[in-house]
Structures are given as C-alpha cells and as structure tokens.
Design an enzyme around this catalytic site. Structure first.
Site, mmCIF file in Angstrom:
data_model
loop_
_atom_site.group_PDB
_atom_site.id
_atom_site.type_symbol
_atom_site.label_atom_id
_atom_site.label_comp_id
_atom_site.label_asym_id
_atom_site.label_seq_id
_atom_site.Cartn_x
_atom_site.Cartn_y
_atom_site.Cartn_z
ATOM 1 C CE LYS A 13 44.805 17.066 52.615
ATOM 2 N NZ LYS A 13 46.202 17.460 52.376
ATOM 3 N NE ARG A 88 47.919 11.316 54.711
ATOM 4 C CZ ARG A 88 47.517 12.395 55.373
ATOM 5 N NH1 ARG A 88 46.319 12.445 55.904
ATOM 6 N NH2 ARG A 88 48.317 13.429 55.485
ATOM 7 N NE ARG A 126 51.891 31.840 52.917
ATOM 8 C CZ ARG A 126 52.012 31.428 51.656
ATOM 9 N NH1 ARG A 126 53.065 31.731 50.946
ATOM 10 N NH2 ARG A 126 51.065 30.711 51.089
ATOM 11 N NE ARG A 139 50.713 19.172 61.041
ATOM 12 C CZ ARG A 139 49.975 18.667 60.045
ATOM 13 N NH1 ARG A 139 48.873 19.284 59.683
ATOM 14 N NH2 ARG A 139 50.347 17.587 59.420
ATOM 15 N NE ARG A 150 53.078 16.164 56.693
ATOM 16 C CZ ARG A 150 53.001 17.466 56.986
ATOM 17 N NH1 ARG A 150 54.040 18.117 57.495
ATOM 18 N NH2 ARG A 150 51.880 18.105 56.781
HETATM 19 P P1 AMP Z 1 47.513 15.618 58.171
HETATM 20 O O1 AMP Z 1 47.087 16.456 59.331
HETATM 21 O O2 AMP Z 1 46.375 15.167 57.301
HETATM 22 O O3 AMP Z 1 48.635 16.238 57.383
HETATM 23 O O4 AMP Z 1 48.095 14.263 58.786
HETATM 24 C C1 AMP Z 1 49.229 14.285 59.620
HETATM 25 C C2 AMP Z 1 49.777 12.874 59.767
HETATM 26 O O5 AMP Z 1 48.793 12.045 60.401
HETATM 27 C C3 AMP Z 1 50.136 12.145 58.495
HETATM 28 O O6 AMP Z 1 51.436 12.484 58.018
HETATM 29 C C4 AMP Z 1 50.052 10.691 58.929
HETATM 30 O O7 AMP Z 1 51.164 10.326 59.723
HETATM 31 C C5 AMP Z 1 48.847 10.725 59.862
HETATM 32 N N1 AMP Z 1 47.585 10.508 59.133
HETATM 33 C C6 AMP Z 1 46.559 11.384 58.990
HETATM 34 N N2 AMP Z 1 45.564 10.848 58.273
HETATM 35 C C7 AMP Z 1 45.976 9.599 57.939
HETATM 36 C C8 AMP Z 1 45.409 8.554 57.174
HETATM 37 N N3 AMP Z 1 44.196 8.687 56.593
HETATM 38 N N4 AMP Z 1 46.118 7.404 57.040
HETATM 39 C C9 AMP Z 1 47.320 7.246 57.623
HETATM 40 N N5 AMP Z 1 47.933 8.204 58.332
HETATM 41 C C10 AMP Z 1 47.269 9.374 58.497
#
Ligand code: AMP
Length: 207
Positions: A13, A88, A126, A139, A150
């Site tokens: 994404k 989400r 990767r 991260r 996740r």
């Molecule tokens: P991402 O960078 O999109 O993979 O998000 C990393 C982490 O941020 C996720 O595993 C959640 O803990 C939190 N997070 C990001 N976006 C959301 C969202 N829309 N709702 C809830 N938690 C979020």
C-alpha cells in the site's frame, strides 16, 4: 482524486500510495505514519498509541478518526488524497463517510491490493533487510509476533471493509502479487475506467 488503499500489512500500500501521489498530485494520508510521527514527538496521542502499535493491535477509532480529519483539512490535501491504512474497521469507514459528507468531499474509489498471505512474511522480512541496509530504523512492529497480530487484526477487523465497499460498488480489486510496476499499471487502468461514485449520483439512483 480521493482514494482508499486497502490490503493487509506488506501488501504494498505504501509503495503504491507514493506512486499515486506522483501521478495525481495528491497527498498520501497514512495513519500509521502519523501515529509513528506522534510517537517520535512524544505527544499524548503518541504515548497512547506506542504500546498498542508495538504489539500490532489497533489504536482506537476515536484517535485515528481525529487525526485523519485534522489532516484532511490541511491545504495540501485540497487536491485530493490517498488513504493508506485508514479506514481499518467498519466503524472507521462509517466515520469517514460522515467526515467526507461534513467536508462536502467525495470518494472516487477503493483499491484493494489482494495478496497471498504466505508471501507477506517474506515481504516484511525483505523490508527489514532493505531498511537495515539503508541504515534506517526498523519499525517496532516489523517482527514475527507483531506481524501475526497485525494480520489477525486485518482478517478480523479490516477485511470486512472489502464487502462493505463492494456493496457500494466502489471496490476495485488488484492483484498485489504482480511486480510493482504491473500493480501500478493495473491501478491506473482501474482508475481510468472508473466512474467516480458521487453522492449526488447515488442520491439520483436512490442509493
Ligand atoms: P501501518 O503503518 O498502516 O501498518 O500501521 C501501523 C500500526 O499503526 C497498526 O498496526 C496499528 O497499530 C496503527 N494504526 C495505523 N492505522 C490505524 C487505523 N486506521 N486504526 C487503528 N490503528 C491504526
């Protein structure tokens, strides 16, 4: 243009969002990036989100809806945005619908990047290798335990959005297993063919 990119962690994404930014002159609104910035700045939201994110859980709908709403109001988002990692949950999708209506904005479509789950772990491995090679900080949630959480959160809480948007006739599903350039081309083709789903048109159809 205003879009949502849907897909599990590691689906690509972020990469595709950046390409949409380049080609369409829009901004990428990533709630994950915003939350990581809040953690780095040690804000109250960052302190609230830090442990939940490290475990791979979801931050509360209230928090993410608040930050996304504020971000949409910034001048650089006027030309459009691609939402990456938001919504989400179905509750977030409903909150987004209310937000867009309040702001008098339309959504042009929802792109689902469909990937084979077995490939996700190796993609994330990767990503860790590449980030380490570039000297970037990995991260906190890019590790096998958090990734499992996740993915579970995605399956339980985010995957229902696929049906939610399919029912609205807004969903475009793209094969996210294809090479990056092919995925980009497929997204462009899907957007080119797409009729924007406007609230006015839906109202005219009685939807
Ligand atoms: P991402 O960078 O999109 O993979 O998000 C990393 C982490 O941020 C996720 O595993 C959640 O803990 C939190 N997070 C990001 N976006 C959301 C969202 N829309 N709702 C809830 N938690 C979020």
């Amino acid at each position: 243009m205003r879009l949502i990119l849907l897909g599990p962690p590691g689906a690509g994404k972020g990469t595709q969002a950046q390409r949409l930014v380049q080609t369409h002159g829009i901004v990428q609104l990533s709630t994950g990036d915003m939350l990581r910035a809040a953690i780095a700045a040690d804000t109250p939201i960052g302190r609230q989100a830090k442990d939940i994110m490290a475990r791979g859980g979801l931050v509360s709908d209230e928090v993410v809806v608040g930050i996304i709403s504020e971000r949409m109001d910034k001048p650089d988002a006027r030309n459009g945005f691609v939402l990456d990692g938001f919504p989400r949950t179905v509750a977030q999708a409903e909150a987004l619908e209310r937000l867009l209506a309040e702001k008098n904005l339309d959504l042009d479509g929802v792109i689902e990047l469909r990937v084979d789950e077995g490939a996700l772990l190796s993609r994330i491995e990767r990503r860790i290798t590449e980030m380490t090679a570039r000297g970037e900080k990995v991260r906190a949630d890019d590790n096998p335990e958090a990734l499992k959480a996740r993915l579970d959160a995605y399956r339980a809480q985010t995957a229902p959005l696929i049906d939610h948007y399919a029912r609205k006739g807004m969903l475009k599903t793209i094969d996210g297993m294809a090479p990056i350039d092919d995925v980009t081309a497929a997204i462009d083709a899907a957007l080119g063919r797409q009729n924007p789903c406007r609230r006015g048109e839906k109202a005219a159809r009685g939807g």
